[in-house]
Design an enzyme around this catalytic site. Structure first.
Site, short mmCIF file in Angstrom:
data_model
loop_
_atom_site.label_atom_id
_atom_site.label_comp_id
_atom_site.label_asym_id
_atom_site.label_seq_id
_atom_site.Cartn_x
_atom_site.Cartn_y
_atom_site.Cartn_z
N VAL A 80 0.87 -26.70 -13.30
CA VAL A 80 1.26 -27.90 -13.85
C VAL A 80 2.50 -28.31 -13.29
CG1 VAL A 80 -0.10 -27.70 -15.78
CG2 VAL A 80 2.24 -26.69 -15.46
N HIS A 91 -5.04 -28.13 -15.40
CA HIS A 91 -4.54 -28.06 -16.54
C HIS A 91 -3.32 -29.04 -16.99
CE1 HIS A 91 -5.99 -23.53 -16.67
NE2 HIS A 91 -6.76 -24.33 -17.19
N THR A 106 -3.56 -16.06 -8.74
CA THR A 106 -4.17 -16.43 -10.11
C THR A 106 -4.89 -15.04 -10.63
OG1 THR A 106 -5.79 -17.40 -11.54
CG2 THR A 106 -6.23 -17.32 -9.17
C1 BJW Z 1 1.53 -13.66 -6.86
C2 BJW Z 1 2.74 -13.97 -6.76
C3 BJW Z 1 2.94 -14.04 -5.47
C4 BJW Z 1 2.58 -13.51 -8.66
N1 BJW Z 1 1.98 -14.20 -4.27
N2 BJW Z 1 0.35 -13.59 -5.70
C5 BJW Z 1 -14.19 -16.49 -23.43
C6 BJW Z 1 -13.46 -15.22 -23.89
C7 BJW Z 1 -12.47 -15.48 -24.94
C8 BJW Z 1 -11.70 -16.72 -24.67
C9 BJW Z 1 -12.18 -17.95 -23.85
C10 BJW Z 1 -13.32 -17.55 -23.32
N3 BJW Z 1 -13.61 -18.82 -22.61
C11 BJW Z 1 -12.77 -19.62 -22.99
C12 BJW Z 1 -11.67 -19.01 -23.71
C13 BJW Z 1 -10.66 -19.50 -24.36
C14 BJW Z 1 -9.31 -19.91 -23.45
C15 BJW Z 1 -9.53 -18.43 -22.48
O1 BJW Z 1 -9.59 -18.73 -21.43
N4 BJW Z 1 -8.69 -17.43 -22.98
C16 BJW Z 1 -8.56 -16.42 -22.29
C17 BJW Z 1 -7.11 -15.88 -22.21
C18 BJW Z 1 -9.48 -15.26 -22.62
N5 BJW Z 1 -9.50 -20.94 -22.73
C19 BJW Z 1 -9.25 -22.17 -23.20
O2 BJW Z 1 -8.88 -22.35 -24.56
C20 BJW Z 1 -9.56 -23.55 -22.24
N6 BJW Z 1 -10.12 -24.21 -22.91
C21 BJW Z 1 -11.47 -24.16 -23.27
O3 BJW Z 1 -11.92 -23.16 -23.02
O4 BJW Z 1 -11.98 -25.38 -23.67
C22 BJW Z 1 -13.28 -25.35 -24.38
C23 BJW Z 1 -13.08 -24.96 -25.80
C24 BJW Z 1 -12.73 -25.86 -26.41
C25 BJW Z 1 -12.45 -25.59 -27.99
C26 BJW Z 1 -12.81 -24.38 -28.40
C27 BJW Z 1 -13.04 -23.33 -27.63
C28 BJW Z 1 -13.31 -23.57 -26.20
C29 BJW Z 1 -8.25 -23.89 -22.06
C30 BJW Z 1 -7.28 -23.22 -21.19
C31 BJW Z 1 -5.89 -23.64 -20.98
C32 BJW Z 1 -4.77 -22.78 -20.35
N7 BJW Z 1 -3.79 -23.32 -20.47
C33 BJW Z 1 -2.45 -22.70 -19.77
C34 BJW Z 1 -1.16 -23.19 -20.26
C35 BJW Z 1 -0.94 -24.69 -19.60
C36 BJW Z 1 0.17 -25.36 -19.94
C37 BJW Z 1 1.37 -24.66 -19.78
O5 BJW Z 1 1.70 -24.67 -18.43
O6 BJW Z 1 2.11 -24.32 -20.49
O7 BJW Z 1 -2.68 -22.28 -18.46
S1 BJW Z 1 -2.42 -20.74 -20.17
C38 BJW Z 1 -1.85 -20.19 -18.39
O8 BJW Z 1 -2.89 -19.39 -17.84
C39 BJW Z 1 -1.71 -21.39 -17.67
C40 BJW Z 1 -2.30 -21.31 -16.44
O9 BJW Z 1 -2.70 -22.36 -15.79
C41 BJW Z 1 -3.48 -20.09 -16.84
C42 BJW Z 1 -3.74 -19.42 -15.72
O10 BJW Z 1 -2.73 -18.44 -15.42
P1 BJW Z 1 -2.74 -17.93 -13.80
O11 BJW Z 1 -2.22 -19.30 -13.12
O12 BJW Z 1 -3.86 -17.20 -13.41
O13 BJW Z 1 -1.44 -17.13 -14.02
P2 BJW Z 1 -1.38 -15.72 -14.40
O14 BJW Z 1 0.45 -15.67 -14.62
O15 BJW Z 1 -2.14 -15.38 -15.33
O16 BJW Z 1 -1.29 -14.91 -12.93
C43 BJW Z 1 -0.45 -14.96 -11.91
C44 BJW Z 1 -1.15 -14.07 -10.66
O17 BJW Z 1 -0.36 -14.35 -9.38
C45 BJW Z 1 -1.13 -12.34 -10.78
O18 BJW Z 1 -2.45 -12.01 -10.72
C46 BJW Z 1 0.02 -12.17 -9.94
O19 BJW Z 1 -0.10 -10.93 -9.42
C47 BJW Z 1 -0.10 -13.10 -8.84
N8 BJW Z 1 1.21 -13.46 -8.22
N9 BJW Z 1 3.32 -13.51 -7.52
C48 BJW Z 1 0.75 -14.06 -4.68
N10 BJW Z 1 4.43 -14.27 -5.04
#
Ligand code: BJW
Ligand code: ZN
Length: 246
Positions: A101, A117, A186
């Site tokens: 974001v 997102h 990610t």
């Molecule tokens: C490096 C590095 C370097 C570090 N070089 N690498 C199934 C089961 C259970 C729950 C769910 C499911 N399906 C859906 C859900 C619910 C939920 C979900 O997925 N939950 C899970 C946690 C299980 N999903 C949702 O709620 C989504 N909506 C949805 O499903 O809608 C339908 C629905 C509607 C109504 C009811 C139910 C369902 C929406 C998800 C929104 C996510 N929002 C966030 C916050 C955004 C706003 C903000 O910024 O504040 O998005 S959460 C956060 O996680 C953010 C990110 O975009 C997202 C992903 O994180 P990302 O980018 O992968 O980062 P990290 O930190 O996790 O990983 C970093 C990686 O980089 C690591 O691997 C490091 O090793 C690596 N790294 N330095 C290379 N230098």
């Protein structure tokens, strides 16, 4: 053949799509969510990144987003963002699909960026839907809509909310039709975004993962490059240039 050479061969064929997460911006000083030093070590997602949290305590949620916006406004794209922009200019990369974001892909010069997102650099009115660009951190404790004085909220996707339909459809289309997906920085933990590499794989694309640590995707990735994206992606671009100039 080492991982970079293999990945470069896949990228040099073109029709590449990048799928990025917080790790791609880590070297720009933006904290990731999970893992060591990640935001979720210090803050609880259910208290800050859900519609319920905002309804309960909007000032607290805004304070957290203002802090993060201040980091983003002073951050610069790093060599990983720049390498992806260069692959697009070379005609090999079709688009970047990002969960981030922070707007740093656009700042690096990437033209086609699909934001799944939302963006910290925008707020949206909870009453009339009006969108406001945030080029500085709002001063008010609770920022108000210039059109209707309704309460503004960060224009990001919280847990339990749907992704913007147009961005999601474009991302699915890109994932289904690419020949190679670069999955960068990610944890592949958040759905539905994390299903995009699976969609790409099902459509016959090769998966190249670039991450500091193993993720649920590692088992099915064709190439896994372990390390910092800001170091590995420029090496990859150099290797691609070497291949296509032969
Ligand atoms: C490096 C590095 C370097 C570090 N070089 N690498 C199934 C089961 C259970 C729950 C769910 C499911 N399906 C859906 C859900 C619910 C939920 C979900 O997925 N939950 C899970 C946690 C299980 N999903 C949702 O709620 C989504 N909506 C949805 O499903 O809608 C339908 C629905 C509607 C109504 C009811 C139910 C369902 C929406 C998800 C929104 C996510 N929002 C966030 C916050 C955004 C706003 C903000 O910024 O504040 O998005 S959460 C956060 O996680 C953010 C990110 O975009 C997202 C992903 O994180 P990302 O980018 O992968 O980062 P990290 O930190 O996790 O990983 C970093 C990686 O980089 C690591 O691997 C490091 O090793 C690596 N790294 N330095 C290379 N230098
Ligand atoms: Zn309004």
């Amino acid at each position: 053949m080492n991982g970079i050479s293999l990945a470069a061969r896949l990228v040099a064929r073109g029709r590449v799509v990048a799928f990025t997460g917080a790790g791609v911006s880590a070297e720009s000083g933006i904290p990731t969510f999970r893992g060591r030093g990640g935001l979720w070590e210090r803050f609880k997602p259910e208290e800050l990144a859900t519609p319920e949290a905002f309804a309960r305590d909007p000032a607290r949620v805004w304070a957290w987003y203002k802090w993060r916006l201040s980091l983003v406004l002073s951050a610069k794209p790093n060599p990983a963002h720049l390498a992806l922009a260069e692959l697009e200019r070379m005609g090999l990369l079709t688009a970047v699909i990002t969960q981030n974001v922070d707007g740093l892909h656009q700042a690096a010069g990437s033209k086609r960026v699909v934001e799944l997102h939302g963006s910290l650099r925008r707020a949206r009115c909870t009453r009339c839907g009006f969108k406001v660009r945030l080029s500085r951190v709002p001063e008010e404790e609770l920022p108000r809509c210039p059109a209707c004085r309704g309460l503004l909220r960060p224009d990001v996707v919280w847990f339990g909310e749907s992704l913007p339909a147009d961005a999601w459809l474009e991302a699915v289309e890109l994932a289904s039709s690419c020949k190679c997906m670069l999955v960068i920085g990610t944890s592949c933990a958040v759905y539905p975004a994390a299903s995009l590499p699976l969609i790409a794989k099902r459509g016959g694309a090769a998966l190249v993962e670039v991450s500091l640590e193993a993720t649920p995707l590692t088992a099915i990735a064709d190439v896994s490059l372990r390390g910092r994206a800001g170091e590995l992606l420029p090496l990859l671009v150099d290797e691609v240039k070497r291949l296509i100039s032969r």
